[in-house]
Design a protein around this motif. Structure first.
Motif, mmCIF file in Angstrom:
data_model
loop_
_atom_site.group_PDB
_atom_site.id
_atom_site.type_symbol
_atom_site.label_atom_id
_atom_site.label_comp_id
_atom_site.label_asym_id
_atom_site.label_seq_id
_atom_site.Cartn_x
_atom_site.Cartn_y
_atom_site.Cartn_z
ATOM 1 N N ILE A 1 0.727 -1.223 0.038
ATOM 2 C CA ILE A 1 -0.084 0.163 -0.298
ATOM 3 C C ILE A 1 0.746 1.141 0.057
ATOM 4 O O ILE A 1 0.540 2.265 -0.739
ATOM 5 N N VAL A 2 1.966 1.229 0.702
ATOM 6 C CA VAL A 2 2.887 2.446 0.859
ATOM 7 C C VAL A 2 3.564 2.558 -0.547
ATOM 8 O O VAL A 2 3.608 3.932 -1.047
ATOM 9 N N LEU A 3 3.689 1.556 -1.223
ATOM 10 C CA LEU A 3 4.282 1.657 -2.533
ATOM 11 C C LEU A 3 3.368 2.168 -3.616
ATOM 12 O O LEU A 3 4.021 3.094 -4.343
ATOM 13 N N ILE A 4 2.163 1.865 -3.344
ATOM 14 C CA ILE A 4 1.166 2.437 -4.211
ATOM 15 C C ILE A 4 0.878 4.063 -3.900
ATOM 16 O O ILE A 4 0.850 4.836 -5.013
ATOM 17 N N VAL A 5 0.744 4.218 -2.951
ATOM 18 C CA VAL A 5 0.913 5.911 -2.522
ATOM 19 C C VAL A 5 1.931 6.546 -2.941
ATOM 20 O O VAL A 5 1.908 7.619 -3.373
ATOM 21 N N ILE A 6 3.010 5.913 -2.659
ATOM 22 C CA ILE A 6 4.192 6.818 -3.193
ATOM 23 C C ILE A 6 4.313 6.822 -4.626
ATOM 24 O O ILE A 6 4.599 7.943 -5.203
ATOM 25 N N GLY A 7 3.854 5.810 -5.449
ATOM 26 C CA GLY A 7 3.814 5.781 -6.849
ATOM 27 C C GLY A 7 2.731 6.751 -7.412
ATOM 28 O O GLY A 7 2.863 7.532 -8.100
ATOM 29 N N ILE A 8 1.770 6.958 -6.627
ATOM 30 C CA ILE A 8 0.477 8.005 -7.022
ATOM 31 C C ILE A 8 1.176 9.259 -6.869
ATOM 32 O O ILE A 8 1.109 10.159 -7.691
ATOM 33 N N LEU A 9 2.079 9.719 -5.845
ATOM 34 C CA LEU A 9 2.573 10.890 -5.410
ATOM 35 C C LEU A 9 3.455 11.407 -6.671
ATOM 36 O O LEU A 9 3.439 12.270 -7.263
ATOM 37 N N PHE A 10 4.378 10.276 -7.121
ATOM 38 C CA PHE A 10 5.487 10.428 -8.190
ATOM 39 C C PHE A 10 4.708 10.944 -9.391
ATOM 40 O O PHE A 10 5.001 11.389 -10.009
ATOM 41 N N PHE A 11 3.481 9.860 -9.657
ATOM 42 C CA PHE A 11 2.814 10.218 -11.045
ATOM 43 C C PHE A 11 2.322 11.468 -10.941
ATOM 44 O O PHE A 11 2.227 12.213 -12.061
ATOM 45 N N VAL A 12 1.404 11.895 -9.988
ATOM 46 C CA VAL A 12 0.931 13.424 -9.877
ATOM 47 C C VAL A 12 1.951 14.387 -9.839
ATOM 48 O O VAL A 12 1.945 15.365 -10.613
ATOM 49 N N SER A 13 2.949 14.282 -9.239
ATOM 50 C CA SER A 13 4.049 15.083 -9.305
ATOM 51 C C SER A 13 4.702 15.329 -10.641
ATOM 52 O O SER A 13 4.958 16.428 -11.189
ATOM 53 N N GLY A 14 4.693 14.042 -11.390
ATOM 54 C CA GLY A 14 5.267 14.272 -12.791
ATOM 55 C C GLY A 14 4.277 14.939 -13.726
ATOM 56 O O GLY A 14 4.827 15.646 -14.577
ATOM 57 N N ARG A 15 2.920 14.839 -13.463
ATOM 58 C CA ARG A 15 2.195 15.294 -14.360
ATOM 59 C C ARG A 15 2.031 17.018 -14.055
ATOM 60 O O ARG A 15 2.026 17.813 -15.137
ATOM 61 N N LYS A 16 2.288 17.230 -12.747
ATOM 62 C CA LYS A 16 2.331 18.900 -12.517
ATOM 63 C C LYS A 16 3.616 19.620 -13.149
ATOM 64 O O LYS A 16 3.434 20.514 -13.870
ATOM 65 N N SER A 17 4.665 18.808 -13.209
ATOM 66 C CA SER A 17 5.989 19.165 -13.680
ATOM 67 C C SER A 17 5.868 19.440 -15.052
ATOM 68 O O SER A 17 6.424 20.235 -15.825
ATOM 69 N N LYS A 18 5.052 18.532 -15.762
ATOM 70 C CA LYS A 18 5.025 18.473 -17.201
ATOM 71 C C LYS A 18 4.086 19.806 -17.523
ATOM 72 O O LYS A 18 4.326 20.384 -18.654
ATOM 73 N N LYS A 19 3.085 19.840 -17.040
ATOM 74 C CA LYS A 19 2.133 21.234 -17.281
ATOM 75 C C LYS A 19 2.774 22.541 -16.934
ATOM 76 O O LYS A 19 2.617 23.382 -17.762
ATOM 77 N N ILE A 20 3.774 22.490 -15.950
ATOM 78 C CA ILE A 20 4.678 23.818 -15.730
ATOM 79 C C ILE A 20 5.305 24.052 -16.796
ATOM 80 O O ILE A 20 5.762 25.201 -17.296
ATOM 81 N N ASN A 21 6.128 23.084 -17.421
ATOM 82 C CA ASN A 21 7.075 23.249 -18.160
ATOM 83 C C ASN A 21 6.491 23.472 -19.769
ATOM 84 O O ASN A 21 6.905 24.491 -20.409
#
Length: 227
Positions: free
Chosen positions: A207-227
């Motif tokens: 479950i912890v891996l899933i949560v960390i994975g979701i945080l990474f995925f959301v962070s990646g999407r936000k970084s892409k939008k900013i760029n």
């Protein structure tokens, strides 16, 4: 890159969690079965300080005859032999382990206000290895029903000898074979307490891996939008 890491962690977390879901569910089911039985039945066991019992209007007598390193056991119900005499080994204290080779239990359904329909159960463990059992049910009208259970078929989901409410398994657990389960032996597979903690820890890790994975995925999407 973060999105790829996030997706990878999510997939890995799901795989890890799914790997432990089945044993965790079985552990949960074992606990629920016990709670259901405890809510439905009151099971009483007489003190084995005598060889004669009067239970539910039935007279029960245990005849134990020492024969060297073994004891010859016989049970009489209202003066009649319940089964053929059997030879059983004595325990370390010189007794034949009362309550194991032959055990007597009285069963009361808690939903009933009186004890008119109580059942007396006599559990007979079959020597030499006690891997099969006979359970004799006797009611107040002296009518008897017999169930035969083996170690192989007690875990069978389709075996007609095992009742749906797992009462037979509860009687066996009260008769010297406590390290067995109702639907699985998973809770008793090891005396190490970590045997039941490890699956839970692995599931939480997934479950912890899933949560960390979701945080990474959301962070990646936000970084892409900013760029």
């Amino acid at each position: 890159m973060k999105k790829i890491i996030g997706v990878s962690l999510i997939i890995l977390g799901i795989m890890v969690s799914l790997a432990t879901f089945d044993p965790l569910y079985v552990m949960y089911k074992e606990g629920q079965i016990y709670k259901t039985l405890d809510k439905k039945y009151f099971i009483d066991q007489p003190e084995f300080n005598t060889n004669q019992f009067e239970i539910n209007d039935n007279r029960i007598e245990i005849i134990d005859t020492p024969k060297g390193n073994i004891v010859n056991l016989q049970v009489l119900i209202n003066g009649k032999a319940l089964f053929k005499p059997m030879d059983v080994p004595v325990s370390n204290d010189g007794d034949y382990a009362r309550g194991v080779w032959v055990n007597i239990l009285n069963i009361h359904n808690k939903q009933e206000t009186n004890h008119q329909n109580d059942l007396t159960a006599i559990v007979q463990s079959m020597p030499p290895d006690a891997k099969s059992w006979n359970i004799y049910y006797i009611n107040g009208q002296k009518k008897m029903e017999t169930k035969h259970i083996t170690n192989e078929d007690r875990l069978s989901k389709t075996n007609e000898n095992i009742s749906n409410d797992y009462l037979e398994i509860q009687l066996l657990k009260r008769s010297g074979v406590s390290m067995i389960g109702y639907a699985s032996d998973i809770n008793y597979a090891s005396i190490n307490p970590f045997a039941t903690l490890i699956p839970r820890a692995i599931f939480v890790f997934g479950i912890v891996l899933i949560v960390i994975g979701i945080l990474f995925f959301v962070s990646g999407r936000k970084s892409k939008k900013i760029n």
